[in-house]
Scaffold this active site. Structure first.
Site, PDB file in Angstrom:
ATOM      1  N   LYS A  29      41.204  45.598  43.658  1.00 34.99           N
ATOM      2  CA  LYS A  29      41.233  44.186  44.056  1.00 34.99           C
ATOM      3  C   LYS A  29      42.546  43.881  44.778  1.00 34.99           C
ATOM      4  O   LYS A  29      42.565  43.186  45.793  1.00 34.99           O
ATOM      5  CB  LYS A  29      41.065  43.298  42.816  1.00 34.99           C
ATOM      6  CG  LYS A  29      39.636  43.344  42.272  1.00 34.99           C
ATOM      7  CD  LYS A  29      39.486  42.774  40.879  1.00 34.99           C
ATOM      8  CE  LYS A  29      38.059  43.016  40.394  1.00 34.99           C
ATOM      9  NZ  LYS A  29      37.842  42.656  38.996  1.00 34.99           N
TER      10      LYS A  29
ATOM     11  N   GLN B  20      40.768  40.028  34.075  1.00 34.05           N
ATOM     12  CA  GLN B  20      39.986  41.271  34.143  1.00 34.05           C
ATOM     13  C   GLN B  20      39.293  41.540  32.805  1.00 34.05           C
ATOM     14  O   GLN B  20      39.919  41.531  31.755  1.00 34.05           O
ATOM     15  CB  GLN B  20      40.918  42.449  34.517  1.00 34.05           C
ATOM     16  CG  GLN B  20      40.214  43.773  34.663  1.00 34.05           C
ATOM     17  CD  GLN B  20      39.171  43.770  35.781  1.00 34.05           C
ATOM     18  OE1 GLN B  20      39.407  43.272  36.874  1.00 34.05           O
ATOM     19  NE2 GLN B  20      37.999  44.328  35.505  1.00 34.05           N
TER      20      GLN B  20
ATOM     21  N   ASP C 252      36.203  34.017  39.728  1.00 34.54           N
ATOM     22  CA  ASP C 252      35.108  34.822  39.164  1.00 34.54           C
ATOM     23  C   ASP C 252      33.816  33.998  39.098  1.00 34.54           C
ATOM     24  O   ASP C 252      32.723  34.559  38.967  1.00 34.54           O
ATOM     25  CB  ASP C 252      35.468  35.259  37.732  1.00 34.54           C
ATOM     26  CG  ASP C 252      35.820  36.733  37.645  1.00 34.54           C
ATOM     27  OD1 ASP C 252      35.429  37.479  38.565  1.00 34.54           O
ATOM     28  OD2 ASP C 252      36.465  37.125  36.661  1.00 34.54           O
TER      29      ASP C 252
END
Ligand code: NAP
Length: 295
Positions: free
Chosen positions: A50, A94, A117
């Site tokens: 990422k 994460q 997200d």
């Protein structure tokens, strides 16, 4: 028949080119913070990917690494700091977090406008309302982007989504059924009586189940479109490292389907690209709102 390969890397590269232009037009540099707690090696690889994507696109990234002994309260405080930072536009935690933490409660603390997200209840609820102009979970959004990129006609088609997790399967079903996509969607899960029978009736199958190569060639209607979301690590003594990545779809499905996304190189790269897309969108939305409140 051999299925056309739905190349997620090429689709992601196309999306990145469009994002670079939008980033050039941003009045401020998009800035993403990634929080990782603990030392799960796979999670560290995902975070590195990422951050590399951010670097490629000119998105600033802040990597916050916390030890596995960190408490829920300490992570909550970190999130509040990031929420209050006007120069930071996206926050990602994460997954998975260590088992002593409640991931859902921490997600609830993220400012929905910074929730890149798309897992905050407000953002998931917006999908149910058909408001698709905000943060949408990256994996199902990436699947929709791939289908559109490949000019797949979804309207009136029967789609079967295998899996009902909020982050993939259920959101995917809502997106496929939303106005504009207009598919007729069936969601199957571990309690479904006959998953094979459901799949055989589908024009489009999206497999997000986490069971290696579960979807077999005789589950697929000839000419169907098959999207493989699964990422499973399976032992394989033929590989020098002793394991390989497998999707949720058996590779021989390529002899039945008309279009098939590979693993790796399919949905995976699109998930990261959609995270970048959400970060750019979050920056644009926040900058516009701040501009309006100042002027
Ligand atoms: P998850 O939360 O474990 O959900 C799996 C779903 O599959 C559940 O709804 C479960 O049903 C259903 N299921 C399990 N066994 C089944 C069976 N035998 N028949 C029918 N349905 C069954 O997993 P997830 O987070 O959605 O992820 C799914 C897969 O996608 C995993 O392989 C994951 O690694 C992968 N993934 C890939 C990406 C990417 O970027 N490519 C991103 C996210 C996830 P119940 O609800 O009844 O338990």
């Amino acid at each position: 028949m051999t299925a056309v390969r739905l190349d997620g890397k090429a689709c992601a590269a196309d999306l990145e080119e469009r994002l670079k232009k939008r980033i050039l037009n941003c009045k401020v540099q998009p800035h993403l913070a990634v929080i990782i707690v603990g030392d799960d090696p796979a999670s560290h690889v995902y975070v590195r990917n990422k951050i590399k994507s951010c670097e490629r696109l000119g998105i600033k990234s802040t990597h916050i690494e916390l030890s596995s002994e960190t408490t829920q309260e300490e992570v909550a405080q970190e999130i509040q700091k990031l929420n209050n930072n006007p120069n930071l536009h996206g926050i990602l935690i994460q997954s998975p977090l260590p088992s002593h933490m409640d991931e859902g409660s921490l997600t609830d603390l993220i400012d929905p406008e910074k929730d890149v997200d798309g897992f905050h209840p407000i953002n998931l609820g917006r999908i149910v309302q058909g408001r698709l102009d905000g943060m949408i979970p990256c994996t199902p959004a990436g699947v929709m982007e791939m289908l559109r990129w490949a000019n797949v006609e979804m309207s009136g088609k029967k789609a079967v989504v295998i899996g009902r997790s909020f982050n993939v399967g259920m959101s995917q079903a809502l997106l496929l059924a939303s106005r504009g996509a207009d598919a007729t969607v069936t969601v199957v899960h571990s309690r479904t009586k006959d998953v094979k029978e459901e799949c055989l009736s589908a024009d489009i199958i999206v497999a997000a189940v986490g069971r290696p190569e579960m979807v077999k060639p005789d589950w697929v209607k000839p000419g169907a479109i098959v999207i493989d979301v699964g990422i499973n690590r399976v032992d394989d003594s033929n590989h020098e490292r002793g394991w390989r990545l497998a999707g949720d779809v058996h590779p021989d499905v390529e002899h039945v389907a008309s279009l098939l996304s590979p693993v790796p190189g399919g949905v995976g790269p699109m998930t990261v690209a959609m995270l970048m897309s959400n970060t750019v969108l979050a920056t644009e939305i926040q900058h516009k709102k701040n501009g309006e409140s100042n002027g």
